[in-house]
Scaffold this motif. Structure first.
Motif, PDB file in Angstrom:
ATOM      1  N   CYS A   1       5.116  10.470  -2.805  1.00  0.00           N
ATOM      2  CA  CYS A   1       4.494   9.216  -2.362  1.00  0.00           C
ATOM      3  C   CYS A   1       5.409   8.541  -1.350  1.00  0.00           C
ATOM      4  CB  CYS A   1       4.253   8.280  -3.549  1.00  0.00           C
ATOM      5  SG  CYS A   1       2.975   8.838  -4.688  1.00  0.00           S
TER       6      CYS A   1
ATOM      7  N   ARG B   1       0.842   5.808   0.130  1.00  0.00           N
ATOM      8  CA  ARG B   1       0.127   7.061   0.388  1.00  0.00           C
ATOM      9  C   ARG B   1       0.796   8.130  -0.460  1.00  0.00           C
ATOM     10  NH1 ARG B   1      -0.772   7.587   6.366  1.00  0.00           N
ATOM     11  NH2 ARG B   1      -2.517   6.263   5.812  1.00  0.00           N
ATOM     12  N   CYS B   2      -0.011   8.922  -1.185  1.00  0.00           N
ATOM     13  CA  CYS B   2       0.522   9.962  -2.059  1.00  0.00           C
ATOM     14  C   CYS B   2      -0.142  11.307  -1.768  1.00  0.00           C
ATOM     15  CB  CYS B   2       0.265   9.628  -3.528  1.00  0.00           C
ATOM     16  SG  CYS B   2       1.143   8.173  -4.138  1.00  0.00           S
TER      17      CYS B   2
ATOM     18  N   PRO C   1       0.845  -1.193   0.000  1.00  0.00           N
ATOM     19  CA  PRO C   1       0.000   0.000   0.000  1.00  0.00           C
ATOM     20  C   PRO C   1       0.886   1.252   0.000  1.00  0.00           C
ATOM     21  CG  PRO C   1       0.087  -0.930   2.190  1.00  0.00           C
ATOM     22  CD  PRO C   1       0.859  -1.855   1.291  1.00  0.00           C
TER      23      PRO C   1
ATOM     24  N   GLU D   1      -6.980  11.086  -9.603  1.00  0.00           N
ATOM     25  CA  GLU D   1      -7.526  11.600  -8.351  1.00  0.00           C
ATOM     26  C   GLU D   1      -8.010  13.024  -8.576  1.00  0.00           C
ATOM     27  OE1 GLU D   1      -9.012  11.098  -4.841  1.00  0.00           O
ATOM     28  OE2 GLU D   1      -7.759   9.520  -5.705  1.00  0.00           O
TER      29      GLU D   1
ATOM     30  N   PRO E   1      -4.506   1.484  -2.054  1.00  0.00           N
ATOM     31  CA  PRO E   1      -4.414   0.143  -1.470  1.00  0.00           C
ATOM     32  C   PRO E   1      -3.437  -0.749  -2.240  1.00  0.00           C
ATOM     33  CG  PRO E   1      -6.505   0.422  -2.611  1.00  0.00           C
ATOM     34  CD  PRO E   1      -5.808   1.746  -2.660  1.00  0.00           C
TER      35      PRO E   1
ATOM     36  N   PRO F   1       2.823   4.054   4.003  1.00  0.00           N
ATOM     37  CA  PRO F   1       2.061   4.495   5.180  1.00  0.00           C
ATOM     38  C   PRO F   1       2.588   3.879   6.471  1.00  0.00           C
ATOM     39  CG  PRO F   1       0.730   3.055   3.785  1.00  0.00           C
ATOM     40  CD  PRO F   1       2.055   3.232   3.127  1.00  0.00           C
TER      41      PRO F   1
ATOM     42  N   VAL G   1      -4.208  14.082   0.376  1.00  0.00           N
ATOM     43  CA  VAL G   1      -3.427  12.873   0.611  1.00  0.00           C
ATOM     44  C   VAL G   1      -4.320  11.688   0.264  1.00  0.00           C
ATOM     45  CG1 VAL G   1      -2.236  11.466   2.330  1.00  0.00           C
ATOM     46  CG2 VAL G   1      -2.000  13.954   2.372  1.00  0.00           C
ATOM     47  N   VAL G   2      -3.806  10.815  -0.584  1.00  0.00           N
ATOM     48  CA  VAL G   2      -4.571   9.691  -1.117  1.00  0.00           C
ATOM     49  C   VAL G   2      -3.945   8.383  -0.647  1.00  0.00           C
ATOM     50  CG1 VAL G   2      -5.342   8.568  -3.232  1.00  0.00           C
ATOM     51  CG2 VAL G   2      -5.072  11.045  -3.172  1.00  0.00           C
ATOM     52  N   ASP G   3      -4.773   7.502  -0.095  1.00  0.00           N
ATOM     53  CA  ASP G   3      -4.315   6.157   0.256  1.00  0.00           C
ATOM     54  C   ASP G   3      -4.587   5.237  -0.925  1.00  0.00           C
ATOM     55  OD1 ASP G   3      -3.367   6.545   2.909  1.00  0.00           O
ATOM     56  OD2 ASP G   3      -5.434   6.692   3.601  1.00  0.00           O
TER      57      ASP G   3
END
Length: 101
Positions: free
Chosen positions: A98, A50-51, A48, A82, A71, A101, A67-69
């Motif tokens: 990026c 995070r970006c 996974p 996004e 998966p 996490p 902030v985008v998780d």
């Protein structure tokens, strides 16, 4: 013995973290308050990420940030989009950074 122990610690930590490569591939200005950012994510399968995605205006000031998780996936390379809300009209959107996490 100390040199051997130091080498074991160094060798054990070296290369253990997955590599992450995010590349901007484009953006679409959706309106005065939104921009859609397209990017390619290259990361080890099952990891996974995070970006931070940002939108900039004509003066290169940040007008939107998210902030985008992302998966974990079995695919190494993925194309993602996004949408970010902005406080004023953006003229570009891109990946800031990026990380794991």
């Amino acid at each position: 013995m100390v040199v051997f122990t130091a080498w074991v610690v160094w060798a054990g930590l070296d290369g253990s973290a997955p590599t992450i490569d995010a590349t901007d591939t484009g953006y679409d200005i959706v309106g005065d308050d939104q921009v859609a950012v397209r990017f390619s994510l290259n990361v080890d399968p099952g990891t996974p990420v995070r970006c931070a995605v940002q939108a900039l205006d004509d003066h290169f000031e940040v007008v939107g940030w998210k902030v985008v998780d992302v998966p974990a996936s079995e695919e190494r390379v993925r194309s993602l989009t996004e949408t970010i809300r902005t406080v004023s009209r953006a003229n570009t959107g891109l990946i800031s950074k990026c990380w794991l996490p």
